[in-house]
Design a protein around this motif. Structure first.
Motif, mmCIF file in Angstrom:
data_model
loop_
_atom_site.group_PDB
_atom_site.id
_atom_site.type_symbol
_atom_site.label_atom_id
_atom_site.label_comp_id
_atom_site.label_asym_id
_atom_site.label_seq_id
_atom_site.Cartn_x
_atom_site.Cartn_y
_atom_site.Cartn_z
ATOM 1 N N ALA A 37 59.901 49.467 19.417
ATOM 2 C CA ALA A 37 60.040 50.035 18.073
ATOM 3 C C ALA A 37 59.190 51.293 17.976
ATOM 4 O O ALA A 37 58.110 51.379 18.574
ATOM 5 C CB ALA A 37 59.619 49.027 17.010
ATOM 6 N N LEU A 38 59.699 52.266 17.221
ATOM 7 C CA LEU A 38 59.005 53.531 17.044
ATOM 8 C C LEU A 38 59.192 53.961 15.596
ATOM 9 O O LEU A 38 60.324 53.947 15.096
ATOM 10 C CB LEU A 38 59.617 54.559 18.003
ATOM 11 C CG LEU A 38 59.097 55.972 17.959
ATOM 12 C CD1 LEU A 38 58.946 56.490 19.382
ATOM 13 C CD2 LEU A 38 60.035 56.864 17.193
ATOM 14 N N ASN A 49 63.026 53.307 14.836
ATOM 15 C CA ASN A 49 63.979 53.285 15.950
ATOM 16 C C ASN A 49 63.862 51.945 16.643
ATOM 17 O O ASN A 49 62.754 51.509 16.985
ATOM 18 C CB ASN A 49 63.679 54.401 16.954
ATOM 19 C CG ASN A 49 64.125 55.761 16.473
ATOM 20 O OD1 ASN A 49 64.647 55.905 15.377
ATOM 21 N ND2 ASN A 49 63.900 56.768 17.288
ATOM 22 N N LEU A 50 65.025 51.301 16.861
ATOM 23 C CA LEU A 50 65.060 49.978 17.466
ATOM 24 C C LEU A 50 66.135 49.904 18.530
ATOM 25 O O LEU A 50 67.239 50.439 18.348
ATOM 26 C CB LEU A 50 65.342 48.912 16.403
ATOM 27 C CG LEU A 50 64.329 48.820 15.266
ATOM 28 C CD1 LEU A 50 64.859 47.961 14.138
ATOM 29 C CD2 LEU A 50 62.999 48.282 15.783
ATOM 30 N N LYS A 75 71.476 57.255 22.307
ATOM 31 C CA LYS A 75 72.233 56.811 21.142
ATOM 32 C C LYS A 75 73.135 55.617 21.415
ATOM 33 O O LYS A 75 73.602 54.965 20.500
ATOM 34 C CB LYS A 75 73.014 57.980 20.577
ATOM 35 C CG LYS A 75 72.012 59.009 20.059
ATOM 36 C CD LYS A 75 72.602 60.222 19.514
ATOM 37 C CE LYS A 75 71.616 61.245 19.030
ATOM 38 N NZ LYS A 75 70.219 61.061 19.160
ATOM 39 N N ARG A 76 73.343 55.308 22.657
ATOM 40 C CA ARG A 76 74.134 54.129 23.007
ATOM 41 C C ARG A 76 73.318 52.849 22.817
ATOM 42 O O ARG A 76 73.848 51.814 22.435
ATOM 43 C CB ARG A 76 74.610 54.251 24.451
ATOM 44 C CG ARG A 76 75.503 53.135 24.887
ATOM 45 C CD ARG A 76 76.222 53.492 26.186
ATOM 46 N NE ARG A 76 77.219 52.473 26.426
ATOM 47 C CZ ARG A 76 77.062 51.477 27.285
ATOM 48 N NH1 ARG A 76 75.979 51.396 28.020
ATOM 49 N NH2 ARG A 76 77.996 50.571 27.436
ATOM 50 N N HIS A 77 72.030 52.936 23.070
ATOM 51 C CA HIS A 77 71.172 51.745 23.075
ATOM 52 C C HIS A 77 70.155 51.677 21.933
ATOM 53 O O HIS A 77 69.443 50.682 21.816
ATOM 54 C CB HIS A 77 70.391 51.669 24.393
ATOM 55 C CG HIS A 77 71.275 51.483 25.576
ATOM 56 N ND1 HIS A 77 71.751 50.257 25.962
ATOM 57 C CD2 HIS A 77 71.786 52.379 26.459
ATOM 58 C CE1 HIS A 77 72.515 50.406 27.033
ATOM 59 N NE2 HIS A 77 72.540 51.678 27.352
ATOM 60 N N TRP A 78 70.055 52.719 21.128
ATOM 61 C CA TRP A 78 69.033 52.761 20.079
ATOM 62 C C TRP A 78 69.640 53.142 18.744
ATOM 63 O O TRP A 78 70.528 53.997 18.664
ATOM 64 C CB TRP A 78 67.941 53.768 20.435
ATOM 65 C CG TRP A 78 67.085 53.311 21.566
ATOM 66 C CD1 TRP A 78 67.344 53.464 22.904
ATOM 67 C CD2 TRP A 78 65.854 52.602 21.479
ATOM 68 N NE1 TRP A 78 66.343 52.898 23.641
ATOM 69 C CE2 TRP A 78 65.409 52.366 22.785
ATOM 70 C CE3 TRP A 78 65.078 52.164 20.410
ATOM 71 C CZ2 TRP A 78 64.222 51.695 23.066
ATOM 72 C CZ3 TRP A 78 63.894 51.505 20.679
ATOM 73 C CH2 TRP A 78 63.468 51.271 21.999
ATOM 74 N N ASN A 79 69.148 52.509 17.686
ATOM 75 C CA ASN A 79 69.505 52.835 16.313
ATOM 76 C C ASN A 79 68.264 53.319 15.573
ATOM 77 O O ASN A 79 67.152 52.882 15.868
ATOM 78 C CB ASN A 79 70.028 51.602 15.557
ATOM 79 C CG ASN A 79 71.435 51.237 15.930
ATOM 80 O OD1 ASN A 79 72.253 52.084 16.270
ATOM 81 N ND2 ASN A 79 71.744 49.950 15.857
ATOM 82 N N ASP A 98 65.381 41.420 17.597
ATOM 83 C CA ASP A 98 66.392 41.646 18.635
ATOM 84 C C ASP A 98 65.945 42.749 19.593
ATOM 85 O O ASP A 98 66.152 42.645 20.809
ATOM 86 C CB ASP A 98 67.739 42.016 18.015
ATOM 87 C CG ASP A 98 68.414 40.847 17.325
ATOM 88 O OD1 ASP A 98 67.961 39.689 17.489
ATOM 89 O OD2 ASP A 98 69.405 41.088 16.598
ATOM 90 N N SER A 99 65.347 43.806 19.065
ATOM 91 C CA SER A 99 64.859 44.890 19.902
ATOM 92 C C SER A 99 63.782 44.376 20.857
ATOM 93 O O SER A 99 63.815 44.644 22.064
ATOM 94 C CB SER A 99 64.314 46.020 19.022
ATOM 95 O OG SER A 99 63.869 47.097 19.804
#
Length: 118
Positions: A37-38, A49-50, A75-79, A98-99
């Protein structure tokens, strides 16, 4: 969820630590040296960001305007999730957990067992 609640929740996981490799304004939460997480906890609105499974990430983005592709991340793996009044706290907590779980799943088996997450 407040910034303090987010920080406390991220740090509640086994071996989770807060680090500041990008400067004092950006909290980076890690497990076994890996980011899960950020967030700029002082920013308004509060965003985090997760990591997320790619298929689930697409579904979440389609359902929730507060969830977009990860800013400055793969962007494929992080929201990037905006923690506002329209996003239920329980959903944000699930996404953080989940992250964490995704990052732990990528660790060597011995490390996973040490964290009690087979």
């Amino acid at each position: 969820m407040t910034p303090q609640e987010l920080r406390e929740f991220c740090l509640s996981f086994n071996d989770a630590v807060e680090d500041f490799p990008f400067g004092p304004e950006t909290s980076v939460f890690k497990v076994a040296g890996k980011l899960f997480a950020l967030s700029a906890l002082d920013a308004r609105p509060l965003k985090v960001n997760l990591k997320c499974e790619p298929e689930i990430a697409l579904q979440l983005r389609a359902r929730h305007p507060q969830i977009v592709p990860g800013w400055h991340m793969n962007k494929r793996h992080w929201n990037t999730v905006t923690a506002d009044a329209d996003l239920p706290d329980h959903l944000l907590r699930e996404l953080v957990e989940d992250s964490y779980d995704l990052v732990v799943a990528g660790l060597p088996r011995a490390e996973r067992l040490r964290l009690d997450r087979p």
